[in-house]
Write an enzyme that holds these catalytic residues in place. Structure first.
Site, PDB file in Angstrom:
ATOM      1  N   ASP A  22       0.827  -1.207   0.000  1.00 48.97           N
ATOM      2  CA  ASP A  22       0.000   0.000   0.000  1.00 48.97           C
ATOM      3  C   ASP A  22       0.860   1.255   0.000  1.00 48.97           C
ATOM      4  O   ASP A  22       1.951   1.271   0.580  1.00 48.97           O
ATOM      5  CB  ASP A  22      -0.909  -0.016   1.243  1.00 48.97           C
ATOM      6  CG  ASP A  22      -2.064   0.955   1.114  1.00 48.97           C
ATOM      7  OD1 ASP A  22      -2.374   1.381  -0.013  1.00 48.97           O
ATOM      8  OD2 ASP A  22      -2.667   1.288   2.150  1.00 48.97           O
ATOM      9  N   GLY A  25       0.331   5.277  -4.635  1.00 49.66           N
ATOM     10  CA  GLY A  25      -0.253   6.520  -5.117  1.00 49.66           C
ATOM     11  C   GLY A  25       0.086   7.717  -4.258  1.00 49.66           C
ATOM     12  O   GLY A  25       0.430   8.791  -4.768  1.00 49.66           O
ATOM     13  N   ARG A  35      -0.098   8.655 -10.177  1.00 48.58           N
ATOM     14  CA  ARG A  35      -0.137   7.422  -9.403  1.00 48.58           C
ATOM     15  C   ARG A  35       0.669   6.298 -10.047  1.00 48.58           C
ATOM     16  O   ARG A  35       1.307   5.502  -9.344  1.00 48.58           O
ATOM     17  CB  ARG A  35      -1.588   6.979  -9.205  1.00 48.58           C
ATOM     18  CG  ARG A  35      -2.402   7.905  -8.323  1.00 48.58           C
ATOM     19  CD  ARG A  35      -3.852   7.455  -8.236  1.00 48.58           C
ATOM     20  NE  ARG A  35      -3.960   6.119  -7.700  1.00 48.58           N
ATOM     21  CZ  ARG A  35      -3.989   5.827  -6.396  1.00 48.58           C
ATOM     22  NH1 ARG A  35      -3.896   6.801  -5.505  1.00 48.58           N
ATOM     23  NH2 ARG A  35      -4.103   4.583  -5.985  1.00 48.58           N
ATOM     24  N   HIS A  39       3.368   3.141  -8.776  1.00 50.18           N
ATOM     25  CA  HIS A  39       3.292   1.715  -9.086  1.00 50.18           C
ATOM     26  C   HIS A  39       4.571   1.232  -9.761  1.00 50.18           C
ATOM     27  O   HIS A  39       5.069   0.140  -9.466  1.00 50.18           O
ATOM     28  CB  HIS A  39       2.089   1.435  -9.987  1.00 50.18           C
ATOM     29  CG  HIS A  39       0.770   1.761  -9.361  1.00 50.18           C
ATOM     30  ND1 HIS A  39       0.400   1.289  -8.117  1.00 50.18           N
ATOM     31  CD2 HIS A  39      -0.272   2.513  -9.804  1.00 50.18           C
ATOM     32  CE1 HIS A  39      -0.811   1.736  -7.818  1.00 50.18           C
ATOM     33  NE2 HIS A  39      -1.234   2.481  -8.822  1.00 50.18           N
ATOM     34  N   SER A  67      -6.791  -5.918  -6.417  1.00 50.53           N
ATOM     35  CA  SER A  67      -8.001  -6.465  -5.810  1.00 50.53           C
ATOM     36  C   SER A  67      -9.179  -6.380  -6.778  1.00 50.53           C
ATOM     37  O   SER A  67      -9.142  -5.646  -7.774  1.00 50.53           O
ATOM     38  CB  SER A  67      -8.340  -5.705  -4.526  1.00 50.53           C
ATOM     39  OG  SER A  67      -8.822  -4.403  -4.831  1.00 50.53           O
ATOM     40  N   ARG A  73     -11.279   1.614 -10.133  1.00 48.72           N
ATOM     41  CA  ARG A  73     -10.420   2.794 -10.268  1.00 48.72           C
ATOM     42  C   ARG A  73     -10.583   3.391 -11.674  1.00 48.72           C
ATOM     43  O   ARG A  73     -11.130   2.750 -12.574  1.00 48.72           O
ATOM     44  CB  ARG A  73      -8.962   2.417 -10.011  1.00 48.72           C
ATOM     45  CG  ARG A  73      -8.677   2.079  -8.550  1.00 48.72           C
ATOM     46  CD  ARG A  73      -7.208   1.858  -8.306  1.00 48.72           C
ATOM     47  NE  ARG A  73      -6.932   1.629  -6.889  1.00 48.72           N
ATOM     48  CZ  ARG A  73      -5.710   1.506  -6.369  1.00 48.72           C
ATOM     49  NH1 ARG A  73      -4.650   1.566  -7.155  1.00 48.72           N
ATOM     50  NH2 ARG A  73      -5.556   1.301  -5.075  1.00 48.72           N
ATOM     51  N   LEU A 133      11.552 -20.341  -3.368  1.00 47.16           N
ATOM     52  CA  LEU A 133      10.409 -19.528  -2.958  1.00 47.16           C
ATOM     53  C   LEU A 133       9.272 -19.644  -3.968  1.00 47.16           C
ATOM     54  O   LEU A 133       9.495 -19.615  -5.177  1.00 47.16           O
ATOM     55  CB  LEU A 133      10.839 -18.067  -2.840  1.00 47.16           C
ATOM     56  CG  LEU A 133       9.728 -17.043  -2.579  1.00 47.16           C
ATOM     57  CD1 LEU A 133       9.199 -17.171  -1.162  1.00 47.16           C
ATOM     58  CD2 LEU A 133      10.238 -15.624  -2.832  1.00 47.16           C
ATOM     59  N   ARG A 188       1.599  -4.902   6.228  1.00 46.84           N
ATOM     60  CA  ARG A 188       0.936  -3.857   5.443  1.00 46.84           C
ATOM     61  C   ARG A 188       1.723  -2.564   5.573  1.00 46.84           C
ATOM     62  O   ARG A 188       2.061  -2.135   6.683  1.00 46.84           O
ATOM     63  CB  ARG A 188      -0.502  -3.630   5.890  1.00 46.84           C
ATOM     64  CG  ARG A 188      -1.157  -2.510   5.052  1.00 46.84           C
ATOM     65  CD  ARG A 188      -2.642  -2.432   5.181  1.00 46.84           C
ATOM     66  NE  ARG A 188      -3.151  -1.463   4.201  1.00 46.84           N
ATOM     67  CZ  ARG A 188      -4.387  -1.451   3.744  1.00 46.84           C
ATOM     68  NH1 ARG A 188      -5.248  -2.352   4.160  1.00 46.84           N
ATOM     69  NH2 ARG A 188      -4.782  -0.547   2.863  1.00 46.84           N
ATOM     70  N   ARG A 194      -5.608  -2.107   8.461  1.00 50.60           N
ATOM     71  CA  ARG A 194      -6.745  -2.957   8.136  1.00 50.60           C
ATOM     72  C   ARG A 194      -6.282  -3.981   7.103  1.00 50.60           C
ATOM     73  O   ARG A 194      -5.232  -3.815   6.497  1.00 50.60           O
ATOM     74  CB  ARG A 194      -7.922  -2.128   7.596  1.00 50.60           C
ATOM     75  CG  ARG A 194      -7.567  -1.272   6.381  1.00 50.60           C
ATOM     76  CD  ARG A 194      -8.785  -0.487   5.910  1.00 50.60           C
ATOM     77  NE  ARG A 194      -8.442   0.359   4.768  1.00 50.60           N
ATOM     78  CZ  ARG A 194      -7.995   1.597   4.856  1.00 50.60           C
ATOM     79  NH1 ARG A 194      -7.845   2.161   6.050  1.00 50.60           N
ATOM     80  NH2 ARG A 194      -7.705   2.301   3.775  1.00 50.60           N
TER      81      ARG A 194
END
Length: 246
Positions: A22, A25, A35, A39, A67, A73, A133, A188, A194
């Site tokens: 997160d 942006g 934004r 990314h 998501s 968006r 991995l 996060r 959250r």
């Protein structure tokens, strides 16, 4: 060499780490950029975390990349994200193979644009023999979607007899996360606290770690700090400390 890395107890590593990446942006906005610039710079953090996990022996790394809600968006941002995903997968294929990393994906992958879906499947195939991995991208994914999708799969399969109860292990096998163990550590970034509809079933006993760092700023030492914090915690799974000790 990182001093933090040297402090990690290799015998107490989380086998599976999940990350909500997160802040791309907001990080870009602070720099006066759009934004997508955030990314683009977040790709470096993805590479650093994957390499760090591979180096220290983490078995699974799941990244919340896109998501189901992200489809809402602006179209320009969604299209740019899909283009970035295709480009990144292509460019990072050598890095994945050099680090013995296999690529996987969870979510409603049928929603992805054709070129994006094809590039993803090709990379999954080309890294399938790597046994280090497992890097799992959550794409067009949400926890609620995955749970409802599993329920609908079970209902449409006609494998359940009338009155028969669904066992937890069978339900888990119907989730897109079914092949993988639940995460022991969730990270996060960006200061938000959250889980944003991510791995709702799988995070039942996961340790949560939040950092104020924006995702493009997240480096290997930040990952090591999260692991060290995790290793200071006592995981009881509903038991008492005395039960765990004995």
């Amino acid at each position: 060499m990182s001093l933090l890395k040297d402090k990690i107890d290799a015998d107490r590593l989380p086998a599976h780490i999940a990350i909500i990446m997160d802040g791309n942006g907001r990080w870009a906005k602070e720099k006066g950029e759009d934004r997508i610039f955030g990314h683009q710079n977040g790709v470096t953090s993805v590479r650093n975390c994957a390499e760090a996990c591979a180096e220290i022996g983490v078995k699974y790394l799941t990244l919340y990349a896109f998501s189901t809600e992200n489809w809402n968006r602006p179209v320009e941002e969604v299209n740019a994200l899909m283009e970035l995903l295709v480009k990144t997968i292509s460019l990072e294929l050598k890095t994945l193979n050099d680090n013995n990393i296999s690529l996987h994906a969870i979510g409603n992958l049928a929603q992805l644009p054709g070129d994006c879906h094809n590039e993803l499947q090709e990379a999954i195939k080309n890294t399938s023999k790597n046994d280090g991995l497992s890097l799992i991208l959550a794409l067009s994914y949400s926890g609620r979607w995955d749970i409802l999708n599993a329920v609908n799969k079970i209902l449409s399969s006609n494998k359940m007899r009338d009155g028969e109860k669904i066992e937890e292990s069978y339900f888990k096998s119907q989730l897109t996360t079914g092949p993988y163990p639940d995460p022991e550590l969730l990270i996060r970034t960006s200061g938000e606290r959250r889980i944003s509809n991510f791995l709702l079933w799988e995070l039942a006993y996961t340790e949560l770690y939040f950092t104020d760092k924006m995702w493009p700023e997240f480096e290997k030492d930040d990952l090591y700090s999260a692991i060290l914090d995790y290793q200071q915690r006592e995981r009881r799974f509903g038991k008492t400390s005395e039960q765990i000790q004995f």
